[in-house]
Design a protein around this motif. Structure first.
Motif, PDB file in Angstrom:
ATOM      1  N   THR A  79       0.804  -1.232   0.000  1.00 35.14           N
ATOM      2  CA  THR A  79       0.000   0.000   0.000  1.00 35.14           C
ATOM      3  C   THR A  79       0.835   1.280   0.000  1.00 35.14           C
ATOM      4  OG1 THR A  79      -0.084   0.113   2.425  1.00 35.14           O
ATOM      5  CG2 THR A  79      -1.789  -1.204   1.330  1.00 35.14           C
ATOM      6  N   VAL A  80       2.153   1.168   0.094  1.00 39.61           N
ATOM      7  CA  VAL A  80       3.001   2.334   0.340  1.00 39.61           C
ATOM      8  C   VAL A  80       2.926   3.373  -0.774  1.00 39.61           C
ATOM      9  CG1 VAL A  80       5.106   1.380  -0.709  1.00 39.61           C
ATOM     10  CG2 VAL A  80       5.283   3.002   1.205  1.00 39.61           C
ATOM     11  N   GLU A  81       2.539   2.974  -1.984  1.00 42.16           N
ATOM     12  CA  GLU A  81       2.458   3.933  -3.092  1.00 42.16           C
ATOM     13  C   GLU A  81       1.439   5.038  -2.831  1.00 42.16           C
ATOM     14  OE1 GLU A  81       5.048   1.171  -4.171  1.00 42.16           O
ATOM     15  OE2 GLU A  81       2.975   0.575  -3.731  1.00 42.16           O
ATOM     16  N   LYS A  82       0.403   4.751  -2.063  1.00 41.59           N
ATOM     17  CA  LYS A  82      -0.597   5.781  -1.743  1.00 41.59           C
ATOM     18  C   LYS A  82       0.057   6.958  -1.036  1.00 41.59           C
ATOM     19  CE  LYS A  82      -4.257   2.321  -1.036  1.00 41.59           C
ATOM     20  NZ  LYS A  82      -5.187   1.745  -0.018  1.00 41.59           N
ATOM     21  N   GLU A  83       0.878   6.664  -0.047  1.00 40.12           N
ATOM     22  CA  GLU A  83       1.544   7.719   0.714  1.00 40.12           C
ATOM     23  C   GLU A  83       2.631   8.385  -0.113  1.00 40.12           C
ATOM     24  OE1 GLU A  83       2.003  10.300   3.750  1.00 40.12           O
ATOM     25  OE2 GLU A  83       0.455   8.763   3.559  1.00 40.12           O
TER      26      GLU A  83
ATOM     27  N   GLU B 281      11.041  -5.941   4.466  1.00 39.20           N
ATOM     28  CA  GLU B 281      10.380  -4.706   4.882  1.00 39.20           C
ATOM     29  C   GLU B 281       9.884  -3.924   3.673  1.00 39.20           C
ATOM     30  OE1 GLU B 281      13.418  -2.900   7.386  1.00 39.20           O
ATOM     31  OE2 GLU B 281      12.147  -3.350   9.109  1.00 39.20           O
ATOM     32  N   ILE B 282       8.690  -3.359   3.797  1.00 35.88           N
ATOM     33  CA  ILE B 282       8.111  -2.540   2.736  1.00 35.88           C
ATOM     34  C   ILE B 282       8.153  -1.090   3.214  1.00 35.88           C
ATOM     35  CG2 ILE B 282       6.141  -2.146   1.227  1.00 35.88           C
ATOM     36  CD1 ILE B 282       5.216  -4.982   1.835  1.00 35.88           C
TER      37      ILE B 282
ATOM     38  N   CYS C  44      14.817   8.670   6.920  1.00 38.01           N
ATOM     39  CA  CYS C  44      13.494   8.374   7.447  1.00 38.01           C
ATOM     40  C   CYS C  44      12.760   7.560   6.394  1.00 38.01           C
ATOM     41  CB  CYS C  44      12.734   9.635   7.830  1.00 38.01           C
ATOM     42  SG  CYS C  44      12.739  10.925   6.583  1.00 38.01           S
ATOM     43  N   PHE C  45      11.645   6.959   6.778  1.00 37.90           N
ATOM     44  CA  PHE C  45      10.995   5.996   5.902  1.00 37.90           C
ATOM     45  C   PHE C  45       9.499   6.248   5.783  1.00 37.90           C
ATOM     46  CE2 PHE C  45      14.567   3.231   5.324  1.00 37.90           C
ATOM     47  CZ  PHE C  45      15.340   3.419   6.463  1.00 37.90           C
ATOM     48  N   ILE C  46       9.017   6.189   4.564  1.00 39.36           N
ATOM     49  CA  ILE C  46       7.581   6.131   4.317  1.00 39.36           C
ATOM     50  C   ILE C  46       7.204   4.666   4.472  1.00 39.36           C
ATOM     51  CG2 ILE C  46       5.729   6.590   2.678  1.00 39.36           C
ATOM     52  CD1 ILE C  46       7.657   8.537   1.254  1.00 39.36           C
ATOM     53  N   ARG C  47       6.309   4.400   5.385  1.00 40.66           N
ATOM     54  CA  ARG C  47       5.999   3.021   5.748  1.00 40.66           C
ATOM     55  C   ARG C  47       4.737   2.513   5.039  1.00 40.66           C
ATOM     56  NH1 ARG C  47      10.359   0.618   8.200  1.00 40.66           N
ATOM     57  NH2 ARG C  47      11.031   1.753  10.048  1.00 40.66           N
ATOM     58  N   ASP C  48       4.751   1.247   4.731  1.00 41.46           N
ATOM     59  CA  ASP C  48       3.568   0.566   4.229  1.00 41.46           C
ATOM     60  C   ASP C  48       2.638   0.246   5.396  1.00 41.46           C
ATOM     61  OD1 ASP C  48       2.928  -1.063   1.444  1.00 41.46           O
ATOM     62  OD2 ASP C  48       2.052  -2.054   3.205  1.00 41.46           O
ATOM     63  N   GLU C  49       1.361   0.039   5.096  1.00 39.37           N
ATOM     64  CA  GLU C  49       0.429  -0.372   6.151  1.00 39.37           C
ATOM     65  C   GLU C  49       0.820  -1.724   6.741  1.00 39.37           C
ATOM     66  OE1 GLU C  49      -3.497  -0.260   4.515  1.00 39.37           O
ATOM     67  OE2 GLU C  49      -3.409   1.896   4.083  1.00 39.37           O
TER      68      GLU C  49
ATOM     69  N   SER D 130      10.855  14.389   6.611  1.00 39.39           N
ATOM     70  CA  SER D 130      10.151  13.858   7.767  1.00 39.39           C
ATOM     71  C   SER D 130       8.680  14.197   7.619  1.00 39.39           C
ATOM     72  CB  SER D 130      10.693  14.442   9.075  1.00 39.39           C
ATOM     73  OG  SER D 130      10.540  15.846   9.078  1.00 39.39           O
ATOM     74  N   GLY D 131       7.854  13.395   8.256  1.00 37.33           N
ATOM     75  CA  GLY D 131       6.425  13.664   8.156  1.00 37.33           C
ATOM     76  C   GLY D 131       5.626  12.459   8.565  1.00 37.33           C
ATOM     77  N   LYS D 132       4.415  12.434   8.114  1.00 35.33           N
ATOM     78  CA  LYS D 132       3.468  11.404   8.509  1.00 35.33           C
ATOM     79  C   LYS D 132       3.952  10.007   8.070  1.00 35.33           C
ATOM     80  CE  LYS D 132      -1.448  10.289   8.064  1.00 35.33           C
ATOM     81  NZ  LYS D 132      -2.704  10.661   7.395  1.00 35.33           N
ATOM     82  N   ASN D 133       3.691   9.032   8.946  1.00 36.38           N
ATOM     83  CA  ASN D 133       3.981   7.623   8.657  1.00 36.38           C
ATOM     84  C   ASN D 133       5.459   7.343   8.490  1.00 36.38           C
ATOM     85  OD1 ASN D 133       1.296   7.055   8.767  1.00 36.38           O
ATOM     86  ND2 ASN D 133       0.976   7.138   6.565  1.00 36.38           N
ATOM     87  N   GLU D 134       6.347   8.104   9.133  1.00 34.35           N
ATOM     88  CA  GLU D 134       7.774   7.873   9.016  1.00 34.35           C
ATOM     89  C   GLU D 134       8.401   7.737  10.401  1.00 34.35           C
ATOM     90  OE1 GLU D 134       9.333  11.119   6.895  1.00 34.35           O
ATOM     91  OE2 GLU D 134       8.214  10.699   5.073  1.00 34.35           O
ATOM     92  N   ILE D 135       9.524   7.042  10.459  1.00 33.02           N
ATOM     93  CA  ILE D 135      10.331   7.011  11.669  1.00 33.02           C
ATOM     94  C   ILE D 135      11.770   7.240  11.272  1.00 33.02           C
ATOM     95  CG2 ILE D 135       8.767   5.395  12.826  1.00 33.02           C
ATOM     96  CD1 ILE D 135      10.814   3.206  12.292  1.00 33.02           C
ATOM     97  N   GLU D 136      12.554   7.741  12.165  1.00 36.14           N
ATOM     98  CA  GLU D 136      13.961   7.963  11.855  1.00 36.14           C
ATOM     99  C   GLU D 136      14.716   6.653  11.833  1.00 36.14           C
ATOM    100  OE1 GLU D 136      15.641  10.782  14.451  1.00 36.14           O
ATOM    101  OE2 GLU D 136      14.524  12.464  13.650  1.00 36.14           O
ATOM    102  N   SER D 137      15.754   6.611  10.979  1.00 30.99           N
ATOM    103  CA  SER D 137      16.584   5.402  10.902  1.00 30.99           C
ATOM    104  C   SER D 137      17.438   5.295  12.150  1.00 30.99           C
ATOM    105  CB  SER D 137      17.464   5.481   9.661  1.00 30.99           C
ATOM    106  OG  SER D 137      18.351   4.407   9.628  1.00 30.99           O
TER     107      SER D 137
END
Length: 247
Positions: A62-66, A232-233, A218-223, A240-247
């Motif tokens: 689903t990550v393409e949506k974000e 990992e997807i 940082c990463f845009i994460r899949d659901e 930085s922003g929504k649905n991300e965490i720092e490496s």
């Protein structure tokens, strides 16, 4: 010695990698992705413009949506990634049918054409996912890389001269050595194997990998955090922003 930071992009003739070895920028062109990846030390940081982690009926991707939200005006550069069954199909017709049956969506010609390269990356990852020494290999997207360098999304088309010039100027401003390397690669390779925008994309990913040593990834994460094989997807970037965490 400093770790190697690299950017990889697929091209007609194989794969182009631009990397920094701690002293200077270099490049390598290979027909097989494994030949590039296996040549790198285990502590290398590699950003690659190819989907890593594929959807299945129980764990759809689903990550393409974000990702599309991150490149407003350039959503067409983010294509639907074939599900794993489609990636391993025997032909394009079967791939379309399998993807439609599983996801409800057909596949564009662009998506179909890169199925062999997606399969190549998937086979390499699956053969090493249980190993102790695995490269820090992350999926990334060139348009988010250029947006990070500019501070805004680039609306120009990289397949046109104006779009290539804009991207090259951004890279030159970030690292003057990129101009020399770009011209050298053009002279050393054939256009039937490697297009100018392939070089620019690999260079942008390499530059983001280098910048991440100070700024962090940082990463845009899949659901779904992982696919059915534990891959990992996620899509690596500097923003930085929504649905991300720092490496």
């Amino acid at each position: 010695m400093k770790q190697i930071c690299a950017g990889i992009d697929g091209c007609r003739g194989g794969w182009i990698m631009i990397f920094h070895d701690g002293n200077r920028l270099e490049y390598c062109f290979e027909t097989r992705l494994a030949d590039l990846l296996d040549s790198l030390p285990a502590d290398s940081l590699v950003l690659i413009d190819i989907p890593l982690g594929l959807g299945s009926p129980e764990l759809p991707r689903t990550v393409e949506k974000e990702l599309r939200k991150r490149v407003p005006g350039r959503g067409s550069t983010v294509f639907n990634v074939p599900c794993r069954a489609a990636v391993y199909a025997d032909d394009k017709a079967e791939a379309r049918r399998l993807n439609t049956d599983e996801t409800g969506k057909s596949l564009s010609e662009q998506s179909l054409n890169i199925c062999p390269k997606i399969r190549e990356a998937d086979i390499w990852l699956r053969s090493r996912i249980d190993g102790n020494e695995v490269l820090r290999l992350y999926e990334s997207h060139p348009e988010t890389a250029f947006a990070a360098l500019k501070g805004d999304v680039l609306l120009s088309n990289k397949s046109q001269s104006g779009g290539r010039e804009e991207r090259l100027n951004l890279l030159k401003a970030s690292d003057g050595e990129l101009d020399r390397l770009y011209e050298f690669i053009l002279k050393e390779t054939k256009r039937k194997d490697l297009k100018p925008d392939d070089i620019l994309d690999a260079a942008a990913l390499c530059r983001i990998a280098l910048l991440s040593e100070k700024k962090g990834l940082c990463f845009i994460r899949d659901e779904n955090d992982q696919d059915e094989f534990g891959i990992e997807i996620q899509i690596a970037c500097l923003e930085s922003g929504k649905n991300e965490i720092e490496s």
